[in-house]
Design a protein around this motif. Structure first.
Motif, PDB file in Angstrom:
ATOM      1  N   TYR A  40     -30.358 -44.890 -15.489  1.00 51.34           N
ATOM      2  CA  TYR A  40     -28.979 -45.080 -15.075  1.00 51.34           C
ATOM      3  C   TYR A  40     -28.069 -44.705 -16.229  1.00 51.34           C
ATOM      4  O   TYR A  40     -28.449 -44.808 -17.394  1.00 51.34           O
ATOM      5  CB  TYR A  40     -28.691 -46.549 -14.729  1.00 51.34           C
ATOM      6  N   PHE A  41     -26.842 -44.327 -15.883  1.00 57.61           N
ATOM      7  CA  PHE A  41     -25.834 -44.173 -16.915  1.00 57.61           C
ATOM      8  C   PHE A  41     -25.409 -45.543 -17.396  1.00 57.61           C
ATOM      9  O   PHE A  41     -25.248 -46.468 -16.585  1.00 57.61           O
ATOM     10  CB  PHE A  41     -24.579 -43.478 -16.367  1.00 57.61           C
ATOM     11  N   LEU A  42     -25.208 -45.657 -18.671  1.00 58.72           N
ATOM     12  CA  LEU A  42     -24.560 -46.840 -19.215  1.00 58.72           C
ATOM     13  C   LEU A  42     -23.161 -46.860 -18.602  1.00 58.72           C
ATOM     14  O   LEU A  42     -22.381 -45.927 -18.800  1.00 58.72           O
ATOM     15  CB  LEU A  42     -24.498 -46.744 -20.742  1.00 58.72           C
ATOM     16  N   THR A  43     -22.868 -47.861 -17.810  1.00 59.62           N
ATOM     17  CA  THR A  43     -21.613 -47.883 -17.052  1.00 59.62           C
ATOM     18  C   THR A  43     -20.799 -49.113 -17.421  1.00 59.62           C
ATOM     19  O   THR A  43     -21.297 -50.233 -17.332  1.00 59.62           O
ATOM     20  CB  THR A  43     -21.915 -47.882 -15.537  1.00 59.62           C
ATOM     21  N   PRO A  44     -19.547 -48.892 -17.842  1.00 58.39           N
ATOM     22  CA  PRO A  44     -18.687 -50.031 -18.189  1.00 58.39           C
ATOM     23  C   PRO A  44     -18.212 -50.749 -16.924  1.00 58.39           C
ATOM     24  O   PRO A  44     -17.440 -50.210 -16.147  1.00 58.39           O
ATOM     25  CB  PRO A  44     -17.525 -49.368 -18.929  1.00 58.39           C
ATOM     26  N   ILE A  45     -18.701 -51.931 -16.712  1.00 58.71           N
ATOM     27  CA  ILE A  45     -18.349 -52.706 -15.521  1.00 58.71           C
ATOM     28  C   ILE A  45     -17.105 -53.548 -15.829  1.00 58.71           C
ATOM     29  O   ILE A  45     -17.088 -54.275 -16.836  1.00 58.71           O
ATOM     30  CB  ILE A  45     -19.523 -53.615 -15.090  1.00 58.71           C
ATOM     31  N   THR A  59     -21.030 -46.018 -10.395  1.00 59.44           N
ATOM     32  CA  THR A  59     -22.294 -46.259  -9.693  1.00 59.44           C
ATOM     33  C   THR A  59     -23.531 -46.122 -10.572  1.00 59.44           C
ATOM     34  O   THR A  59     -24.637 -46.376 -10.101  1.00 59.44           O
ATOM     35  CB  THR A  59     -22.432 -45.265  -8.530  1.00 59.44           C
ATOM     36  N   GLY A  60     -23.361 -45.680 -11.798  1.00 63.88           N
ATOM     37  CA  GLY A  60     -24.517 -45.404 -12.647  1.00 63.88           C
ATOM     38  C   GLY A  60     -25.056 -44.003 -12.435  1.00 63.88           C
ATOM     39  O   GLY A  60     -26.084 -43.637 -12.993  1.00 63.88           O
ATOM     40  N   ALA A  61     -24.361 -43.188 -11.621  1.00 60.65           N
ATOM     41  CA  ALA A  61     -24.824 -41.841 -11.309  1.00 60.65           C
ATOM     42  C   ALA A  61     -24.055 -40.748 -12.051  1.00 60.65           C
ATOM     43  O   ALA A  61     -24.431 -39.592 -11.992  1.00 60.65           O
ATOM     44  CB  ALA A  61     -24.726 -41.584  -9.804  1.00 60.65           C
ATOM     45  N   LYS A  62     -22.967 -41.124 -12.737  1.00 60.04           N
ATOM     46  CA  LYS A  62     -22.258 -40.142 -13.545  1.00 60.04           C
ATOM     47  C   LYS A  62     -21.506 -40.847 -14.665  1.00 60.04           C
ATOM     48  O   LYS A  62     -21.254 -42.048 -14.614  1.00 60.04           O
ATOM     49  CB  LYS A  62     -21.330 -39.270 -12.715  1.00 60.04           C
ATOM     50  N   CYS A  63     -21.175 -40.073 -15.647  1.00 63.72           N
ATOM     51  CA  CYS A  63     -20.495 -40.605 -16.826  1.00 63.72           C
ATOM     52  C   CYS A  63     -19.017 -40.825 -16.503  1.00 63.72           C
ATOM     53  O   CYS A  63     -18.336 -39.912 -16.046  1.00 63.72           O
ATOM     54  CB  CYS A  63     -20.657 -39.625 -17.992  1.00 63.72           C
ATOM     55  N   VAL A  64     -18.529 -42.047 -16.756  1.00 63.61           N
ATOM     56  CA  VAL A  64     -17.136 -42.386 -16.451  1.00 63.61           C
ATOM     57  C   VAL A  64     -16.350 -42.772 -17.716  1.00 63.61           C
ATOM     58  O   VAL A  64     -15.285 -43.350 -17.624  1.00 63.61           O
ATOM     59  CB  VAL A  64     -17.062 -43.517 -15.397  1.00 63.61           C
ATOM     60  N   LYS A 110     -32.732 -35.784  -5.237  1.00 65.23           N
ATOM     61  CA  LYS A 110     -32.336 -34.579  -4.498  1.00 65.23           C
ATOM     62  C   LYS A 110     -30.991 -34.760  -3.800  1.00 65.23           C
ATOM     63  O   LYS A 110     -30.237 -33.807  -3.643  1.00 65.23           O
ATOM     64  CB  LYS A 110     -33.409 -34.207  -3.472  1.00 65.23           C
ATOM     65  N   ARG A 111     -30.671 -35.984  -3.384  1.00 64.00           N
ATOM     66  CA  ARG A 111     -29.382 -36.283  -2.744  1.00 64.00           C
ATOM     67  C   ARG A 111     -28.271 -36.510  -3.776  1.00 64.00           C
ATOM     68  O   ARG A 111     -27.117 -36.673  -3.408  1.00 64.00           O
ATOM     69  CB  ARG A 111     -29.493 -37.543  -1.881  1.00 64.00           C
ATOM     70  N   GLY A 112     -28.634 -36.598  -5.045  1.00 67.77           N
ATOM     71  CA  GLY A 112     -27.645 -36.885  -6.078  1.00 67.77           C
ATOM     72  C   GLY A 112     -27.380 -38.356  -6.257  1.00 67.77           C
ATOM     73  O   GLY A 112     -26.359 -38.751  -6.807  1.00 67.77           O
ATOM     74  N   ASP A 113     -28.321 -39.187  -5.779  1.00 68.53           N
ATOM     75  CA  ASP A 113     -28.211 -40.635  -5.927  1.00 68.53           C
ATOM     76  C   ASP A 113     -29.122 -41.107  -7.047  1.00 68.53           C
ATOM     77  O   ASP A 113     -30.184 -40.542  -7.265  1.00 68.53           O
ATOM     78  CB  ASP A 113     -28.649 -41.346  -4.644  1.00 68.53           C
ATOM     79  N   VAL A 114     -28.726 -42.192  -7.698  1.00 66.35           N
ATOM     80  CA  VAL A 114     -29.598 -42.820  -8.686  1.00 66.35           C
ATOM     81  C   VAL A 114     -30.717 -43.531  -7.935  1.00 66.35           C
ATOM     82  O   VAL A 114     -30.450 -44.263  -6.977  1.00 66.35           O
ATOM     83  CB  VAL A 114     -28.798 -43.828  -9.547  1.00 66.35           C
ATOM     84  N   PRO A 115     -31.966 -43.280  -8.324  1.00 67.88           N
ATOM     85  CA  PRO A 115     -33.082 -43.955  -7.634  1.00 67.88           C
ATOM     86  C   PRO A 115     -32.986 -45.477  -7.728  1.00 67.88           C
ATOM     87  O   PRO A 115     -32.650 -46.024  -8.773  1.00 67.88           O
ATOM     88  CB  PRO A 115     -34.314 -43.459  -8.397  1.00 67.88           C
ATOM     89  N   VAL A 116     -33.267 -46.130  -6.603  1.00 64.53           N
ATOM     90  CA  VAL A 116     -33.292 -47.589  -6.561  1.00 64.53           C
ATOM     91  C   VAL A 116     -34.617 -48.025  -5.962  1.00 64.53           C
ATOM     92  O   VAL A 116     -35.292 -47.267  -5.278  1.00 64.53           O
ATOM     93  CB  VAL A 116     -32.116 -48.179  -5.745  1.00 64.53           C
TER      94      VAL A 116
END
Length: 147
Positions: free
Chosen positions: A45-50, A74-79, A139-145
């Protein structure tokens, strides 16, 4: 990790990508580590500031948040603005890493060709199924869960 594998314990790992020390080289080293250690189950996951966390407050104070559209946290891209790599390069490298980790060759090597497969075949077949599920997410561009 070797000691766990030798004891017959399957290792499941979660990794954060995007700390301030992250570089293109560190992401390549992460792939080498995953391949070398044959981690059967992994999520990244991306380190995401919540919002509401000290990390978020710190990045906001430092003016390093790119935006505050929380639906994209979402943890799927850098914000945010990492220290050593651009957000676009980090995002591109994150997905490069995921595509390799969840490529068929890598999945097979970490599951059915794992040294413990014959010791615990059902466990490693479960890991194979989980990795194939994660592969579809990537493949869908989602972070695996987890399933």
């Amino acid at each position: 990790i070797t000691a766990f594998h030798d004891a017959g314990i399957m290792v499941s790992a979660e990794m954060m990508i995007g700390t301030d020390s992250e570089t293109e080289g560190s992401i390549k080293a992460t792939l080498a580590f995953i391949s070398r250690t044959k981690l059967p189950l992994i999520r990244m996951y991306f380190l995401t500031p919540i919002p509401g966390t000290p990390f978020y407050d710190q990045l906001k104070k430092e003016r390093r948040l790119i935006h505050e559209r929380y639906e994209e946290y979402t943890g799927a891209k850098c914000v945010y603005l990492p220290a050593k790599i651009t957000p676009a390069d980090l995002t591109r490298r994150f997905w490069w890493l995921n595509r390799r980790v969840f490529g068929m060759k890598n999945i097979i090597g970490r599951t059915v060709l794992h040294k413990n497969f014959l010791r615990e075949p059902l466990l490693y077949l479960m890991a194979l199924a989980t990795n194939l599920h994660y592969r579809q997410s990537v493949k869908r561009g989602d972070v695996p869960v987890m399933l």
